[in-house]
Design a protein around this motif. Structure first.
Motif, PDB file in Angstrom:
ATOM      1  N   SER A   1       0.827  -1.205   0.000  1.00  0.00           N
ATOM      2  CA  SER A   1       0.000   0.000   0.000  1.00  0.00           C
ATOM      3  C   SER A   1       0.865   1.261   0.000  1.00  0.00           C
ATOM      4  CB  SER A   1      -0.926  -0.011   1.221  1.00  0.00           C
ATOM      5  OG  SER A   1      -1.696   1.170   1.283  1.00  0.00           O
ATOM      6  N   ALA A   2       1.927   1.233   0.794  1.00  0.00           N
ATOM      7  CA  ALA A   2       2.812   2.393   0.835  1.00  0.00           C
ATOM      8  C   ALA A   2       3.517   2.602  -0.502  1.00  0.00           C
ATOM      9  CB  ALA A   2       3.841   2.205   1.967  1.00  0.00           C
TER      10      ALA A   2
ATOM     11  N   GLN B   1       2.385   1.667  -3.431  1.00  0.00           N
ATOM     12  CA  GLN B   1       1.391   2.163  -4.382  1.00  0.00           C
ATOM     13  C   GLN B   1       1.104   3.652  -4.167  1.00  0.00           C
ATOM     14  OE1 GLN B   1      -1.901  -0.488  -3.666  1.00  0.00           O
ATOM     15  NE2 GLN B   1      -1.237  -1.952  -5.262  1.00  0.00           N
ATOM     16  N   GLU B   2       1.037   4.046  -2.909  1.00  0.00           N
ATOM     17  CA  GLU B   2       0.799   5.459  -2.603  1.00  0.00           C
ATOM     18  C   GLU B   2       1.964   6.315  -3.080  1.00  0.00           C
ATOM     19  OE1 GLU B   2      -1.480   8.582  -1.336  1.00  0.00           O
ATOM     20  OE2 GLU B   2      -2.025   6.450  -1.347  1.00  0.00           O
ATOM     21  N   ARG B   3       3.201   5.800  -2.861  1.00  0.00           N
ATOM     22  CA  ARG B   3       4.378   6.535  -3.313  1.00  0.00           C
ATOM     23  C   ARG B   3       4.411   6.616  -4.851  1.00  0.00           C
ATOM     24  NH1 ARG B   3       7.605   3.825  -0.840  1.00  0.00           N
ATOM     25  NH2 ARG B   3       8.354   2.383  -2.460  1.00  0.00           N
TER      26      ARG B   3
ATOM     27  N   ARG C   1       1.818   6.471  -6.852  1.00  0.00           N
ATOM     28  CA  ARG C   1       0.760   7.372  -7.273  1.00  0.00           C
ATOM     29  C   ARG C   1       1.183   8.824  -7.093  1.00  0.00           C
ATOM     30  NH1 ARG C   1      -3.086   4.589  -5.504  1.00  0.00           N
ATOM     31  NH2 ARG C   1      -3.066   5.327  -3.344  1.00  0.00           N
ATOM     32  N   GLY C   2       1.850   9.107  -5.980  1.00  0.00           N
ATOM     33  CA  GLY C   2       2.328  10.471  -5.764  1.00  0.00           C
ATOM     34  C   GLY C   2       3.363  10.881  -6.794  1.00  0.00           C
TER      35      GLY C   2
END
Length: 633
Positions: free
Chosen positions: A28-29, A31-33, A35-36
């Motif tokens: 999840s982290a 993917q968030e990174r 996406r950012g």
């Protein structure tokens, strides 16, 4: 926590469970990174693109401003619309009506007493309507243009500045957008308001600024009759000549490696011309407005359109026209006075774009089919025969499929779009038992129409009083003392009335002046017949023969206009006579001279109307025509 609950929690906290949770958190982290990072790259790319566009716009603006001197020279001493046409022809093949209509529409955006010109572009697919509009808009500063689809509410936010140009390709407008655009078109000189609530739920009013221009292209029109009624229809149609010119144009472009819409020197000059016009406001006065005559005043929108065409031509030539200012005017509106040349150019351009298209709101394909049914098929034909026969014509060979002809006749009810049956009075479709193509009799649809498009009558929708038209410069005035020497055949008025040869000698060339000895308003005065805006060449004779011809509105002449109730088959040397003034015997003589054929009778519809009113063939038989009868009745 109770001992039982703690025991239950510890039951699930196994090493495998904890490892799975840790993996999910890590994924999840990541993917968030990712996406950012993706959003940051997108923002950076967007900012770079915006910066590049801004730099390009600034460079184009600087390049355009560098051509202002040349643009001013054209506005002061040249032909601005002619220059725009020439520029357009360098980047697009044919379709000159696109640049003409858009140029005149843009000029109206700078006129405070105009109702605006809103061109609507329609035609079959592949006719070049979209590419021609894009080429025309390429000659306009992009900062004025809003291209793409929009919602009805978005228009209130994007059109907050006056004089913007909205362009949407192959449009299929929803009812809300259509309603907003119709309001903006009707409110051309004022703001269009919409009351709503803002994000804080407070009352707010958003507006569309005045003098907006909406340009739409569509295969089948916008679909809304009220919107079409507000538009100036531009219709496109394929032809062998246009196709040949297009191929040659593309071959030249490909041979030189030129892109589709190059930023030529002439394009930048054209943008500068438009900017000079759009950055000012004008009020246009037409001193000779009452000297224009309309043969069908029932076409109210088109009457206004003609005057707006004249105003637009005046604005395009604003640096060559008389100007005045009103002291203390906050908008600094410049008052211009139109000249007769503006009216001539406006009427010529209006005619070239198809006045019958404006009057009837029909496409060129619809007009061609209607004319074929009435002229070639005698006003009656079965649907199967129509499909077969129309496909053999020049106009129908490319698109005369069964579904296409049905659509032209009946429209598309699912889109609330009518065809010829709905648009043309007297054109009907009935179900009858007929023999079709030498086959057995069967029930078929039969198309009938009692009148044709009447192309000629619409061509003379508007005319100018000939006394106002200046004679061409190559023709020099003849001194008064030499008039009778040079024109001995004009000494007696009777010679004008009875000698056709004299008249044909005088008026054999368009634009030639006729010096009227004792027959004009004053000795030595001239009456000219140029191409633009005056009566047609057939009226030269009636103008000379009738001492009151200048007092008659154009279109009331028995030669032109909707009242073409004149005899077309009698002695050309005799005075013309309207059908409605003829006796039964005279009407019968027309039929005899025509050998019973409708195509030999000029304005057959008018003849037939008065022939039937006089009793037709019911009680008498035309001399020399034993069967009597009504050709095409």
């Amino acid at each position: 926590m109770s001992t039982a609950a703690a025991t239950n929690t510890n039951k699930w906290e196994t090493p495998e469970f904890n490892a799975r949770v840790a993996d999910e958190e890590r994924i999840s982290a990541e993917q968030e990174r990712a996406r950012g990072e993706k959003e940051a790259k997108h923002r950076a790319a967007q900012q770079a693109a915006d910066k590049a566009r801004d730099e390009e716009a600034q460079a184009n603006l600087a390049a355009m401003e560098a051509r202002i001197g040349e643009a001013l020279e054209i506005l002061k001493h040249g032909d601005p619309l002619g220059y725009l046409r020439d520029t357009f022809s360098k980047i697009h093949s044919g379709d000159v009506e696109s640049i003409e209509s858009i140029a005149l529409a843009i000029a109206c955006q700078s006129i405070v007493n105009s109702q605006g010109i809103q061109p609507g572009f329609g035609g079959d697919k592949g006719t070049g309507k979209t590419s021609s509009v894009k080429a025309a808009l390429h000659c306009v500063n992009p900062s004025w243009i809003l291209e793409g689809s929009v919602s009805d509410k978005a228009l209130f936010h994007f059109l907050s500045a006056p004089g913007m140009i909205v362009f949407s390709d192959d449009v299929d407008l929803n009812p809300d957008v259509t309603a907003t655009i119709k309001r903006a078109m009707s409110n051309f000189q004022s703001s269009t308001k919409h009351r709503t609530l803002d994000r804080d739920r407070k009352k707010a009013v958003v507006t569309i600024a005045p003098r907006q221009l909406f340009l739409f292209t569509s295969v089948n029109g916008t679909g809304d009759d009220q919107l079409k009624d507000r538009q100036f229809a531009i219709s496109y149609q394929k032809s062998d000549k246009a196709n040949k010119e297009f191929v040659e144009f593309v071959q030249d472009r490909e041979e030189s490696g030129q892109e589709e819409l190059p930023l030529l020197h002439e394009v930048l000059v054209s943008r500068a011309i438009f900017d000079e016009i759009k950055n000012q406001l004008f009020r246009v006065i037409i001193p000779f407005a009452k000297n224009l005559h309309f043969n069908d005043p029932d076409q109210r929108r088109n009457v206004i359109m003609v005057y707006d065409f004249i105003k637009a031509f005046t604005v395009l030539r604003f640096m060559q026209r008389e100007q005045s200012h009103t002291d203390g005017d906050p908008e600094n509106v410049i008052t211009l006075k139109s000249e007769i040349e503006d009216a001539q150019a406006a009427i010529k351009t209006y005619k070239s774009m198809g006045p019958q298209i404006q009057a009837l709101k029909l496409s060129k394909d619809e007009l061609a089919l209607w004319d074929f049914i009435y002229t070639e098929q005698g006003g009656e034909v079965s649907f199967p025969d129509l499909v077969e026969r129309y496909a053999a014509t020049e106009a129908g060979k490319r698109s005369a499929t069964e579904s296409r002809i049905r659509r032209l006749l009946q429209g598309r009810p699912e889109r609330e779009e009518g065809g010829l049956v709905e648009k043309v009075a007297g054109l009907t479709i009935t179900q009858e038992v007929r023999e079709v193509s030498n086959s057995k009799k069967r029930a078929v649809k039969v198309i009938k129409c009692i009148r044709g498009p009447g192309i000629e009558e619409y061509a003379e929708f508007v005319t100018i009083d000939p006394s106002l038209v200046p004679c061409p410069s190559p023709v020099q005035d003849i001194p008064k003392e030499r008039e009778r020497k040079n024109e001995p055949h004009l000494e007696k008025e009777g010679s004008i009335d009875n000698n056709n040869n004299n008249i044909s000698i005088l008026s054999q060339e368009k634009g030639r002046s006729i010096h009227k000895g004792d027959h004009g308003a004053q000795k030595g005065s001239k009456v000219c017949f140029p191409e633009d805006g005056t009566r047609n060449k057939n009226e030269n004779k009636s103008l000379l023969n009738s001492p009151n011809s200048r007092k008659e509105p154009a279109g009331s002449s028995p030669i032109t206009g909707k009242s073409m109730d004149m005899e077309g088959t009698r002695d050309k040397g005799a005075p013309q006579k309207r059908y409605k003034d003829m006796s039964w015997e005279e009407l019968a003589k027309v039929l005899e001279d025509a050998k019973g054929k409708r195509e030999n009778i000029k304005d057959h519809g008018a003849w037939l109307r008065y022939w039937k009113a006089a009793g037709g063939a019911s009680g008498k038989k035309p001399p020399g025509h034993p069967a009597g009868g009504d050709p095409g009745a």
